[in-house]
Design a protein around this motif. Structure first.
Motif, PDB file in Angstrom:
ATOM      1  N   GLY A   1       0.846  -1.127  -0.095  1.00 30.58           N
ATOM      2  CA  GLY A   1      -0.157  -0.026  -0.038  1.00 30.58           C
ATOM      3  C   GLY A   1       0.735   1.424   0.044  1.00 30.58           C
ATOM      4  N   LEU A   2       1.874   1.225   0.594  1.00 25.47           N
ATOM      5  CA  LEU A   2       2.590   2.389   0.848  1.00 25.47           C
ATOM      6  C   LEU A   2       3.802   2.558  -0.498  1.00 25.47           C
ATOM      7  N   ALA A   3       3.860   1.465  -1.310  1.00 26.39           N
ATOM      8  CA  ALA A   3       4.802   1.565  -2.273  1.00 26.39           C
ATOM      9  C   ALA A   3       4.287   2.381  -3.393  1.00 26.39           C
ATOM     10  N   ARG A   4       4.970   3.550  -3.748  1.00 29.26           N
ATOM     11  CA  ARG A   4       4.464   4.622  -4.697  1.00 29.26           C
ATOM     12  C   ARG A   4       2.998   4.932  -4.270  1.00 29.26           C
ATOM     13  N   LEU A   5       2.551   5.096  -3.275  1.00 30.84           N
ATOM     14  CA  LEU A   5       1.373   5.636  -2.878  1.00 30.84           C
ATOM     15  C   LEU A   5       1.031   6.827  -3.377  1.00 30.84           C
ATOM     16  N   THR A   6       1.831   7.833  -3.611  1.00 30.22           N
ATOM     17  CA  THR A   6       1.508   9.086  -4.234  1.00 30.22           C
ATOM     18  C   THR A   6       1.927   9.340  -5.818  1.00 30.22           C
ATOM     19  N   TRP A   7       2.459   8.367  -6.266  1.00 26.03           N
ATOM     20  CA  TRP A   7       2.768   8.625  -7.797  1.00 26.03           C
ATOM     21  C   TRP A   7       1.771   8.841  -8.594  1.00 26.03           C
ATOM     22  N   LEU A  20      -4.451  12.205   1.527  1.00 27.60           N
ATOM     23  CA  LEU A  20      -5.867  11.643   1.068  1.00 27.60           C
ATOM     24  C   LEU A  20      -6.048  10.247   0.838  1.00 27.60           C
ATOM     25  N   ARG A  21      -5.004   9.561   0.646  1.00 24.71           N
ATOM     26  CA  ARG A  21      -5.108   8.159   0.139  1.00 24.71           C
ATOM     27  C   ARG A  21      -4.633   7.225   1.769  1.00 24.71           C
ATOM     28  N   LEU A  22      -4.185   7.846   2.633  1.00 22.69           N
ATOM     29  CA  LEU A  22      -3.778   7.192   3.814  1.00 22.69           C
ATOM     30  C   LEU A  22      -4.700   6.301   4.473  1.00 22.69           C
ATOM     31  N   PRO A  23      -6.115   6.920   4.781  1.00 23.73           N
ATOM     32  CA  PRO A  23      -6.976   6.117   5.225  1.00 23.73           C
ATOM     33  C   PRO A  23      -7.351   4.890   4.734  1.00 23.73           C
ATOM     34  N   SER A  24      -7.295   4.779   3.204  1.00 29.75           N
ATOM     35  CA  SER A  24      -7.716   3.712   2.217  1.00 29.75           C
ATOM     36  C   SER A  24      -6.550   2.734   2.597  1.00 29.75           C
ATOM     37  N   MET A  25      -5.237   3.169   2.436  1.00 33.02           N
ATOM     38  CA  MET A  25      -4.238   2.239   2.735  1.00 33.02           C
ATOM     39  C   MET A  25      -4.114   1.421   4.034  1.00 33.02           C
ATOM     40  N   LEU A  26      -4.578   2.288   5.019  1.00 39.25           N
ATOM     41  CA  LEU A  26      -4.666   1.774   6.413  1.00 39.25           C
ATOM     42  C   LEU A  26      -5.763   0.730   6.432  1.00 39.25           C
ATOM     43  N   ALA A  27      -6.901   0.970   5.843  1.00 41.80           N
ATOM     44  CA  ALA A  27      -8.104   0.328   6.033  1.00 41.80           C
ATOM     45  C   ALA A  27      -7.583  -1.134   5.322  1.00 41.80           C
ATOM     46  N   MET A  28      -7.117  -1.040   4.136  1.00 39.53           N
ATOM     47  CA  MET A  28      -6.680  -2.289   3.454  1.00 39.53           C
ATOM     48  C   MET A  28      -5.781  -3.267   4.012  1.00 39.53           C
ATOM     49  N   ALA A  29      -4.884  -2.582   4.706  1.00 36.61           N
ATOM     50  CA  ALA A  29      -3.863  -3.489   5.511  1.00 36.61           C
ATOM     51  C   ALA A  29      -4.659  -4.135   6.694  1.00 36.61           C
ATOM     52  N   GLY A  30      -5.448  -3.350   7.583  1.00 39.91           N
ATOM     53  CA  GLY A  30      -6.381  -3.979   8.489  1.00 39.91           C
ATOM     54  C   GLY A  30      -7.265  -5.119   8.091  1.00 39.91           C
ATOM     55  N   ALA A  31      -7.649  -4.886   6.737  1.00 42.77           N
ATOM     56  CA  ALA A  31      -8.531  -5.930   6.094  1.00 42.77           C
ATOM     57  C   ALA A  31      -7.715  -7.076   5.919  1.00 42.77           C
TER      58      ALA A  31
END
Length: 519
Positions: free
Chosen positions: A64-70, A123-134
């Motif tokens: 999720g963090l890999a190139r998250l902002t690219w 903007l994308r961090l909440p989604s990344m954290l949610a998917m990691a939790g999932a």
């Protein structure tokens, strides 16, 4: 005799015969009973049980963090950015007319961006954290119902799928809905193990999160109802009360959204052909979709514990297909919350094989998914190169330039305006001469344009026509009166096509003037 917990729909697990004296009688839903390695006296089993949720969480977090902002923000994410930046009053005014279904998510992002800014990371961090939790919860659920091996395999399969990374990188509510669906299912299993108010209350909370995140996800409750009826009928009333309480917060959202069906009218009607495309749409790769579906069909069962995954995977799909016969809602991303169930079913099928073979399948899936992972992490990985559009206007623009945007068909006008506003500095931004009212003001989601186009536009020397989509003729379908006015007075000098956009530079046509005769 083969234990119900060892059966799938097609093939029972083959294992050495055991005498009744060797297998103590126990309830298959007893906490920890499905996973002998988790016995408190077995240190290796406890370690594997922890690994089953820790490894998928970490892997999904890294991916999720890999190139998250690219990748640049695309149209839907630009809507999130725009709505998160308006006042509470304007946000409420807009959702009463448009996008009420995503109103709770906009409210969340309004708070998040107010605290931490509106960068792509925030903007994308909440989604990344949610998917990691999932991903971690998928591993924990598989461990609880089957074994640490099944949990670990399911969590890793889920984590390496391209679509999980795609929506972990998406500033939209889908990853939150996935997390809520896994959490609600995990809490359901926990509650029907030992029914009681203390366990139904958190389940109701997870259902509320699911409904507020994506109310289509509430179709999961039909699958949960089947699980309760088949596995713990005596828990039906407790589940029903908890489910109803959990649904209540989403009812105002559904009420507002029911009058906004025009915004989903572009979605094609549900058909069997589109259903056949669902596995590829869910996983992010057609080949992987076929592989996961094949394994899921082997693993599915109406016997415990696979009934939980089976009902979760297939009942909401059937429900949305039926609903889509009345209201167009059939999009793979609306069903993303069933993807964890398919991963669990696939892991159940692989549970018959030695652990290394199961992990080998995960490696194969990761290799097959690699091209998709690389593509979705490119600058145009979210289908629109909005950042490239901004760079183009900075490089090619001149003082005095004016911008004209397409009509609002398919979000053309709104998306193009938002992309320019987000990625072009104000000092380089061509003047939006036709904008009479900004987007997301006065209760309108899109900008309102001047009706007297010729008067408002004036006679600038250069005009940028900026549209979403690919057009060889950038003026075709621009709409009256813009198209005939521009065709009569301007020539297309250059045409650029950053991914997802068509950008044309128009130059005012020279007007020949009659010279008086020389005497």
């Amino acid at each position: 005799m083969v234990d119900d917990r060892e059966r799938t729909l097609i093939i029972p697990r083959v294992r050495a015969a055991e005498t009744p004296a060797e297998v103590p009688a126990r309830d298959g839903w007893e906490e920890g009973a499905a996973a002998d390695p988790d016995n408190p006296g077995d240190r290796a089993g406890r370690s594997l049980g922890r690994l089953a949720w820790i490894a998928p969480t970490l892997l999904m977090g890294l991916l999720g963090l890999a190139r998250l902002t690219w990748p640049a923000l695309w149209g839907d994410e630009l809507a999130t950015w725009g709505m998160a930046g308006v006042s509470w009053g304007e946000l409420w005014a807009v959702v009463q007319n448009f996008d009420a279904a995503i109103g709770p998510y906009y409210a969340l992002m309004h708070v998040v961006t107010g605290l931490f800014g509106d960068s792509e990371l925030v903007l994308r961090l909440p989604s990344m954290l949610a998917m990691a939790g999932a991903a971690g919860l998928v591993g924990a659920l598989g461990t609880r119902l089957a074994s640490p091996r099944v949990g670990l395999t399911a969590g890793l399969i889920f984590a390496v799928l391209p679509s999980t990374s795609r929506y972990a990188h998406e500033a939209r509510p889908y990853a939150i809905a996935v997390f809520a669906a896994v959490l609600a299912t995990w809490l359901l299993v926990r509650a029907i193990d030992r029914p009681g108010a203390a366990r139904w209350v958190p389940y109701a909370g997870a259902v509320a999160l699911l409904g507020l995140g994506q109310f289509v996800g509430l179709l999961l409750l039909a699958g949960h109802a089947l699980v309760v009826l088949l596995m713990r009928p005596r828990a039906t009333w407790g589940w029903l009360v908890a489910a109803v309480v959990g649904v209540l917060p989403a009812l105002p959202v559904v009420y507002l959204a029911r009058s906004q069906q025009t915004q989903v009218s572009w979605i094609p009607a549900a058909s069997l052909d589109r259903v056949a495309d669902l596995p590829g749409g869910l996983t992010g790769d057609p080949l992987l979709g076929g592989l996961v579906l094949a394994l899921a069909l082997v693993g599915m069962s109406l016997r415990r514990p696979a009934v939980v995954y089976t009902a979760w995977a297939f009942v909401p799909v059937l429900g949305l297909y039926l609903v889509s016969q009345v209201t167009p809602l059939w999009l793979p991303r609306y069903l993303l919350f069933v993807l964890p169930a398919f991963a669990l079913l696939a892991a159940t099928a692989l549970g018959r094989a030695p652990v290394l073979r199961g992990l080998a399948v995960v490696v194969v899936a990761a290799v097959v998914a690699l091209p998709s992972h690389l593509q979705l992490r490119d600058t145009d990985g979210h289908t629109q190169a909005s950042r490239d559009l901004g760079a183009l206007l900075v490089e090619e623009g001149e003082a005095g330039d004016v911008a004209v945007y397409g009509g609002n068909v398919g979000g053309d006008q709104r998306v193009a305006r938002d992309a320019v506003a987000r990625y072009t500095p104000a000092t380089n931004r061509p003047k939006d001469a036709l904008q009479a009212q900004a987007a997301r003001t006065g209760g309108s989601f899109t900008a309102r344009e001047c009706e007297q186009v010729a008067t408002c536009l004036g006679q600038p020397r250069r005009i940028w026509v900026i549209r979403t989509g690919r057009f060889d003729d950038p003026l075709r379908g621009l709409g009256d009166p813009k198209e005939p006015l521009l065709r009569s007075q301007y020539d297309v000098d250059r045409l650029f096509k950053p991914t997802g956009f068509s950008v044309a530079l128009l130059v005012r046509r020279a007007v020949a003037t009659e010279q008086p005769p020389v005497r």
